[in-house]
Design a protein around this motif. Structure first.
Motif, short mmCIF file in Angstrom:
data_model
loop_
_atom_site.label_atom_id
_atom_site.label_comp_id
_atom_site.label_asym_id
_atom_site.label_seq_id
_atom_site.Cartn_x
_atom_site.Cartn_y
_atom_site.Cartn_z
N VAL A 1 -87.04 -107.61 -19.95
CA VAL A 1 -87.57 -108.53 -18.95
C VAL A 1 -88.76 -109.32 -19.52
CG1 VAL A 1 -88.72 -108.66 -16.69
CG2 VAL A 1 -86.70 -107.20 -16.99
N LYS A 2 -89.65 -108.61 -20.21
CA LYS A 2 -90.84 -109.24 -20.78
C LYS A 2 -90.47 -110.31 -21.81
CE LYS A 2 -93.77 -106.17 -21.99
NZ LYS A 2 -94.57 -105.14 -22.66
N ASN A 3 -89.33 -110.12 -22.49
CA ASN A 3 -88.94 -111.04 -23.56
C ASN A 3 -87.79 -111.97 -23.17
OD1 ASN A 3 -90.56 -110.30 -26.12
ND2 ASN A 3 -90.06 -108.34 -25.16
N GLY A 4 -87.44 -112.00 -21.89
CA GLY A 4 -86.42 -112.93 -21.42
C GLY A 4 -85.02 -112.67 -21.94
N VAL A 5 -84.68 -111.40 -22.14
CA VAL A 5 -83.33 -111.06 -22.59
C VAL A 5 -82.37 -111.25 -21.41
CG1 VAL A 5 -81.84 -109.21 -23.44
CG2 VAL A 5 -84.16 -109.45 -24.33
N HIS A 6 -81.38 -112.07 -21.62
CA HIS A 6 -80.41 -112.39 -20.56
C HIS A 6 -79.53 -111.17 -20.27
CE1 HIS A 6 -77.67 -114.70 -18.12
NE2 HIS A 6 -76.67 -114.20 -18.83
N GLY A 7 -79.30 -110.92 -18.98
CA GLY A 7 -78.34 -109.90 -18.58
C GLY A 7 -78.94 -108.62 -18.05
N ILE A 8 -80.23 -108.39 -18.26
CA ILE A 8 -80.89 -107.23 -17.67
C ILE A 8 -81.81 -107.75 -16.57
CG2 ILE A 8 -82.52 -105.34 -18.03
CD1 ILE A 8 -81.29 -104.90 -20.75
N VAL A 9 -81.47 -107.39 -15.33
CA VAL A 9 -82.18 -107.92 -14.18
C VAL A 9 -83.41 -107.08 -13.86
CG1 VAL A 9 -81.98 -108.55 -11.75
CG2 VAL A 9 -80.02 -108.87 -13.29
N GLY A 10 -83.23 -105.79 -13.76
CA GLY A 10 -84.35 -104.90 -13.44
C GLY A 10 -84.94 -105.20 -12.07
N GLN A 11 -84.06 -105.39 -11.11
CA GLN A 11 -84.45 -105.81 -9.77
C GLN A 11 -85.49 -104.90 -9.11
OE1 GLN A 11 -81.01 -106.15 -7.22
NE2 GLN A 11 -81.63 -108.23 -6.69
N CYS A 12 -85.40 -103.60 -9.31
CA CYS A 12 -86.33 -102.67 -8.66
C CYS A 12 -87.58 -102.41 -9.49
CB CYS A 12 -85.63 -101.35 -8.33
SG CYS A 12 -85.32 -100.28 -9.75
N GLY A 13 -87.66 -102.99 -10.68
CA GLY A 13 -88.83 -102.82 -11.51
C GLY A 13 -88.91 -101.48 -12.22
N GLY A 14 -87.81 -100.74 -12.22
CA GLY A 14 -87.78 -99.47 -12.94
C GLY A 14 -88.07 -98.26 -12.09
N THR A 15 -87.82 -98.38 -10.78
CA THR A 15 -88.10 -97.26 -9.87
C THR A 15 -86.87 -96.43 -9.55
OG1 THR A 15 -87.81 -98.65 -7.91
CG2 THR A 15 -90.05 -98.48 -8.82
N LEU A 16 -85.79 -96.64 -10.27
CA LEU A 16 -84.53 -95.89 -10.05
C LEU A 16 -83.96 -96.11 -8.66
CD1 LEU A 16 -84.82 -92.38 -11.77
CD2 LEU A 16 -83.08 -94.12 -12.14
N SER A 17 -84.08 -97.34 -8.16
CA SER A 17 -83.50 -97.62 -6.85
C SER A 17 -82.49 -98.76 -6.90
CB SER A 17 -84.61 -97.91 -5.82
OG SER A 17 -85.38 -99.02 -6.21
N CYS A 18 -82.05 -99.11 -8.09
CA CYS A 18 -80.96 -100.08 -8.24
C CYS A 18 -80.24 -99.75 -9.55
CB CYS A 18 -81.49 -101.52 -8.23
SG CYS A 18 -82.30 -102.07 -9.75
N ALA A 19 -79.27 -100.52 -9.89
CA ALA A 19 -78.55 -100.29 -11.15
C ALA A 19 -78.43 -101.60 -11.92
CB ALA A 19 -77.17 -99.70 -10.86
N VAL B 1 -80.17 -85.98 -21.01
CA VAL B 1 -79.08 -86.49 -20.18
C VAL B 1 -79.67 -87.08 -18.90
CG1 VAL B 1 -77.38 -84.89 -21.11
CG2 VAL B 1 -78.68 -84.26 -19.08
N PRO B 2 -78.95 -88.02 -18.29
CA PRO B 2 -79.48 -88.61 -17.06
C PRO B 2 -79.75 -87.55 -15.99
CG PRO B 2 -77.61 -89.87 -17.84
CD PRO B 2 -77.68 -88.61 -18.67
N GLY B 3 -80.88 -87.70 -15.32
CA GLY B 3 -81.20 -86.83 -14.20
C GLY B 3 -80.35 -87.20 -12.99
N GLU B 4 -80.49 -86.45 -11.94
CA GLU B 4 -79.67 -86.65 -10.74
C GLU B 4 -79.83 -88.05 -10.16
OE1 GLU B 4 -79.14 -84.75 -6.28
OE2 GLU B 4 -80.19 -83.59 -7.80
N ASP B 5 -81.06 -88.57 -10.09
CA ASP B 5 -81.28 -89.90 -9.53
C ASP B 5 -80.61 -90.98 -10.38
OD1 ASP B 5 -82.73 -88.87 -7.40
OD2 ASP B 5 -84.67 -89.22 -8.37
N GLU B 6 -80.77 -90.89 -11.70
CA GLU B 6 -80.13 -91.87 -12.57
C GLU B 6 -78.62 -91.75 -12.48
OE1 GLU B 6 -79.91 -93.45 -17.21
OE2 GLU B 6 -81.19 -91.73 -16.74
N ASP B 7 -78.12 -90.54 -12.46
CA ASP B 7 -76.68 -90.32 -12.35
C ASP B 7 -76.13 -90.95 -11.07
OD1 ASP B 7 -74.30 -89.07 -13.53
OD2 ASP B 7 -74.36 -87.80 -11.74
N ASP B 8 -76.85 -90.77 -9.97
CA ASP B 8 -76.42 -91.38 -8.70
C ASP B 8 -76.39 -92.90 -8.80
OD1 ASP B 8 -76.15 -88.88 -7.53
OD2 ASP B 8 -78.05 -89.01 -6.42
N MET B 9 -77.42 -93.48 -9.40
CA MET B 9 -77.48 -94.94 -9.53
C MET B 9 -76.39 -95.47 -10.46
SD MET B 9 -79.94 -96.51 -7.72
CE MET B 9 -78.88 -95.82 -6.51
#
Length: 106
Positions: A29-47, A63-71
């Motif tokens: 996001v900081k470097n304007g890479v196309h295709g990574i939105v990061g809508q939630c800002g990294g709070t594990l509430s979107c994908a 390995v992904p934790g439960e929250d990441e696995d759910d997302m």
């Protein structure tokens, strides 16, 4: 200094110098890479920062934790065995990462 190799959906590879302690998502996001939105800002509430991590680098992270696995069940592009949320991939000095950005995030 860690580097991230972002392979975009059109096959173009963008190499970005990162900062240890930052996530792959924040670096994109900081470097304007196309295709990574990061809508939630990294709070594990979107994908919207879904990436496919290079298989050889899966062992660099727990390995992904439960929250990441759910997302990861909510990704716009198909989930794979190397799917990760890039907000959960923290850069470490001396380690380069290679991720492929899926066609869709939302």
């Amino acid at each position: 200094m860690p580097r991230v190799f972002y392979t975009q959906s059109d096959g173009v590879v963008r190499v970005v110098d990162g900062t240890a302690g930052d996530s792959v998502m924040a670096t994109a996001v900081k470097n304007g890479v196309h295709g990574i939105v990061g809508q939630c800002g990294g709070t594990l509430s979107c994908a919207t920062c879904h990436v496919y991590l290079d298989h050889a680098e899966l062992g660099f992270f727990p390995v992904p934790g439960e929250d990441e696995d759910d997302m990861l069940e909510c990704t716009a592009s198909d989930r794979s065995d190397n799917s990760r949320l890039s907000c959960q991939l923290v850069l470490v000095d001396g380690t380069d990462l290679h991720v492929t950005i899926p066609d869709e995030q939302v």
